[in-house]
Design an enzyme around this catalytic site. Sequence first.
Site, PDB file in Angstrom:
ATOM      1  N   HIS A  15       0.839  -1.191   0.000  1.00  0.00           N
ATOM      2  CA  HIS A  15       0.000   0.000   0.000  1.00  0.00           C
ATOM      3  C   HIS A  15       0.877   1.245   0.000  1.00  0.00           C
ATOM      4  CE1 HIS A  15      -3.037   2.713   2.090  1.00  0.00           C
ATOM      5  NE2 HIS A  15      -3.641   2.326   0.987  1.00  0.00           N
ATOM      6  N   ASP A  44      -1.909   5.675  -5.684  1.00  0.00           N
ATOM      7  CA  ASP A  44      -3.035   6.600  -5.751  1.00  0.00           C
ATOM      8  C   ASP A  44      -2.699   7.674  -6.777  1.00  0.00           C
ATOM      9  OD1 ASP A  44      -4.349   5.599  -3.162  1.00  0.00           O
ATOM     10  OD2 ASP A  44      -2.372   6.191  -2.451  1.00  0.00           O
ATOM     11  N   HIS A  57      -1.245  10.201  -2.468  1.00  0.00           N
ATOM     12  CA  HIS A  57      -2.493   9.817  -1.806  1.00  0.00           C
ATOM     13  C   HIS A  57      -3.411  11.002  -1.564  1.00  0.00           C
ATOM     14  CE1 HIS A  57      -5.120   8.938   1.653  1.00  0.00           C
ATOM     15  NE2 HIS A  57      -5.217   7.751   1.091  1.00  0.00           N
TER      16      HIS A  57
END
Length: 160
Positions: A15, A44, A57
């Site tokens: 992540h 992201d 992000h």
Amino acid sequence: MTIYTSDNKLILVAHRGIATYFPENTMIAFKAALISNIDILEIDIHRTLDNQLVVIHDDSIDRTSNGSGKIKDMTLAALQQFDYGITKDNKFEGETLPTLDEVIKLIQDYPQKLLIELKQPQNYPEIENELIDALNAWNLPKNKVIIQSFNQKSMKKYLI
């Protein structure tokens, strides 16, 4: 993040790269993830003022850089003047904001899949098409990419 499949195979997702040890959503974090034992690299994306897809992000650079401002209000050149490593540790000083193209180029040399999360697509009209265009330009196989968003209207645009 950990995912189990129906045959109980564990799938490891990095992540934002390996953000525990490296500055999140940076090339150093992605490279570290890809040489480790992960299955999926998660990133992201947002869009800059000059229509560049960048990997970050938040919708601003305030938390992850030594600068401040909204991604959508700044050009790529302006965003890349800030340091995205120093907020994690001085040893990461000089990390820049990666573009989607840089990450796609990187992952082509690795077997892992790329999970792309569209952050706040409602703020970036047509970002879904831009993402598909970028993936097609790099000839990234469809089975190597996962696209996700919490915005269901955005996700419906991929249903054809």
